[in-house]
Design a protein around this motif. Structure first.
Motif, PDB file in Angstrom:
ATOM      1  N   ARG A   1       0.821  -1.212   0.000  1.00 28.77           N
ATOM      2  CA  ARG A   1       0.000   0.000   0.000  1.00 28.77           C
ATOM      3  C   ARG A   1       0.854   1.262   0.000  1.00 28.77           C
ATOM      4  O   ARG A   1       0.406   2.319  -0.450  1.00 28.77           O
ATOM      5  CB  ARG A   1      -0.920   0.003   1.223  1.00 28.77           C
ATOM      6  CG  ARG A   1      -1.929  -1.135   1.230  1.00 28.77           C
ATOM      7  CD  ARG A   1      -2.774  -1.091   2.492  1.00 28.77           C
ATOM      8  NE  ARG A   1      -3.564   0.123   2.561  1.00 28.77           N
ATOM      9  CZ  ARG A   1      -4.774   0.258   2.031  1.00 28.77           C
ATOM     10  NH1 ARG A   1      -5.313  -0.756   1.376  1.00 28.77           N
ATOM     11  NH2 ARG A   1      -5.440   1.381   2.147  1.00 28.77           N
ATOM     12  N   SER A   2       2.088   1.152   0.491  1.00 30.21           N
ATOM     13  CA  SER A   2       2.958   2.324   0.556  1.00 30.21           C
ATOM     14  C   SER A   2       3.608   2.656  -0.779  1.00 30.21           C
ATOM     15  O   SER A   2       4.224   3.708  -0.926  1.00 30.21           O
ATOM     16  CB  SER A   2       4.055   2.099   1.603  1.00 30.21           C
ATOM     17  OG  SER A   2       4.818   0.942   1.285  1.00 30.21           O
TER      18      SER A   2
ATOM     19  N   ALA B   1       8.296   4.892  -3.876  1.00 25.87           N
ATOM     20  CA  ALA B   1       8.162   4.173  -2.611  1.00 25.87           C
ATOM     21  C   ALA B   1       8.831   4.984  -1.508  1.00 25.87           C
ATOM     22  O   ALA B   1       9.762   5.750  -1.771  1.00 25.87           O
ATOM     23  CB  ALA B   1       8.796   2.783  -2.704  1.00 25.87           C
ATOM     24  N   PRO B   2       8.365   4.837  -0.267  1.00 20.81           N
ATOM     25  CA  PRO B   2       8.982   5.605   0.825  1.00 20.81           C
ATOM     26  C   PRO B   2      10.449   5.237   1.060  1.00 20.81           C
ATOM     27  O   PRO B   2      11.287   6.107   1.264  1.00 20.81           O
ATOM     28  CB  PRO B   2       8.113   5.252   2.037  1.00 20.81           C
ATOM     29  CG  PRO B   2       6.810   4.806   1.462  1.00 20.81           C
ATOM     30  CD  PRO B   2       7.149   4.122   0.173  1.00 20.81           C
TER      31      PRO B   2
ATOM     32  N   ASP C   1      10.564  -0.898   0.999  1.00 20.22           N
ATOM     33  CA  ASP C   1       9.286  -1.074   0.306  1.00 20.22           C
ATOM     34  C   ASP C   1       9.505  -1.580  -1.117  1.00 20.22           C
ATOM     35  O   ASP C   1       8.742  -2.413  -1.616  1.00 20.22           O
ATOM     36  CB  ASP C   1       8.521   0.255   0.289  1.00 20.22           C
ATOM     37  CG  ASP C   1       8.175   0.741   1.682  1.00 20.22           C
ATOM     38  OD1 ASP C   1       7.194   0.246   2.250  1.00 20.22           O
ATOM     39  OD2 ASP C   1       8.901   1.600   2.193  1.00 20.22           O
TER      40      ASP C   1
ATOM     41  N   SER D   1      11.784  10.285  -0.798  1.00 18.09           N
ATOM     42  CA  SER D   1      11.245   9.002  -1.231  1.00 18.09           C
ATOM     43  C   SER D   1      12.255   8.333  -2.147  1.00 18.09           C
ATOM     44  O   SER D   1      13.362   8.827  -2.355  1.00 18.09           O
ATOM     45  CB  SER D   1       9.899   9.202  -1.956  1.00 18.09           C
ATOM     46  OG  SER D   1       8.994   9.945  -1.169  1.00 18.09           O
TER      47      SER D   1
END
Length: 211
Positions: free
Chosen positions: A110-111, A146-147, A151, A183
């Motif tokens: 979800r991230s 993505a963070p 991830d 990110s």
């Protein structure tokens, strides 16, 4: 009875009177100037505050417009992707591309945000000079945000553990800043071999993982 006798020469008396009048005018002007400053200072502060608020509203409007533009771009990409999927399915490949997209949606954390997805057939020529070329594999090129690298690694691990994908590789993962937030911008490639494969239904990422 006492009487006051002014022995000041007339010229000096006139000069003194003019100085007195001048002082009164200067004092009056000074009082008016102070009154104007007292009145205008709060107005000036209010104008500065309103300009600051207006500048903030303009920045927020610019951010909203940029966000709406990104949403429209994503919608256009999704529309093109649906059109590509429909065109590929009409060729009757031994794989349902809508199932491939469903697997990607199930595996993706979800991230992670997917910004682009390109599906390209890798063609091979059958024996014979006049033989038609047929797809031997499907190459999926993904790009997203993505963070953290963790991830990205989670996403790739999900692809590798799924039986649908034969090869998974990371193309790049570099730092980027999205609205002031640090990110990772990444690109990955997944390949699906079509030889001896017939995929008609993919239940999901969990059901399709390798045992």
């Amino acid at each position: 009875m006492n009487s006051r006798i002014d022995l000041t020469p007339p010229a000096c008396r006139q000069r003194i009177v003019r100085k007195s009048v001048t002082r009164r005018w200067v004092l009056s002007y000074a009082c008016v100037a102070v009154a104007i400053v007292v009145i205008l200072l709060p107005l000036r502060i209010g104008v500065v505050a309103k300009r600051s608020h207006l500048s903030w509203l303009q920045r927020e409007a610019a951010l909203d417009a940029d966000f709406e533009r990104q949403l429209n771009e994503m919608q256009d990409k999704m529309d093109r992707l649906v059109a590509i999927a429909a065109r590929y399915e009409s060729v009757a490949w031994p794989i349902d591309l809508s199932d491939v997209i469903a697997v990607i949606a199930d595996v993706m954390p979800r991230s992670v945000t997917l910004t682009s997805l390109t599906i390209t057939p890798r063609m091979q020529r059958e024996r014979g000079a006049d033989a038609a070329r047929s797809p031997s594999s499907v190459v999926l090129e993904l790009a997203g945000i993505a963070p953290t690298d963790l991830d990205v690694a989670t996403l790739l691990a999900g692809f590798e553990s799924h039986h649908l994908f034969d090869r998974v590789s990371i193309d790049h993962s570099r730092p980027t800043t999205i609205r002031g937030v640090e990110s990772r911008e990444f690109g990955a490639t997944c390949e699906i071999e079509l030889a001896s494969r017939r995929v008609t239904t993919v239940a999901g990422a969990e059901g399709g993982k390798r045992r």
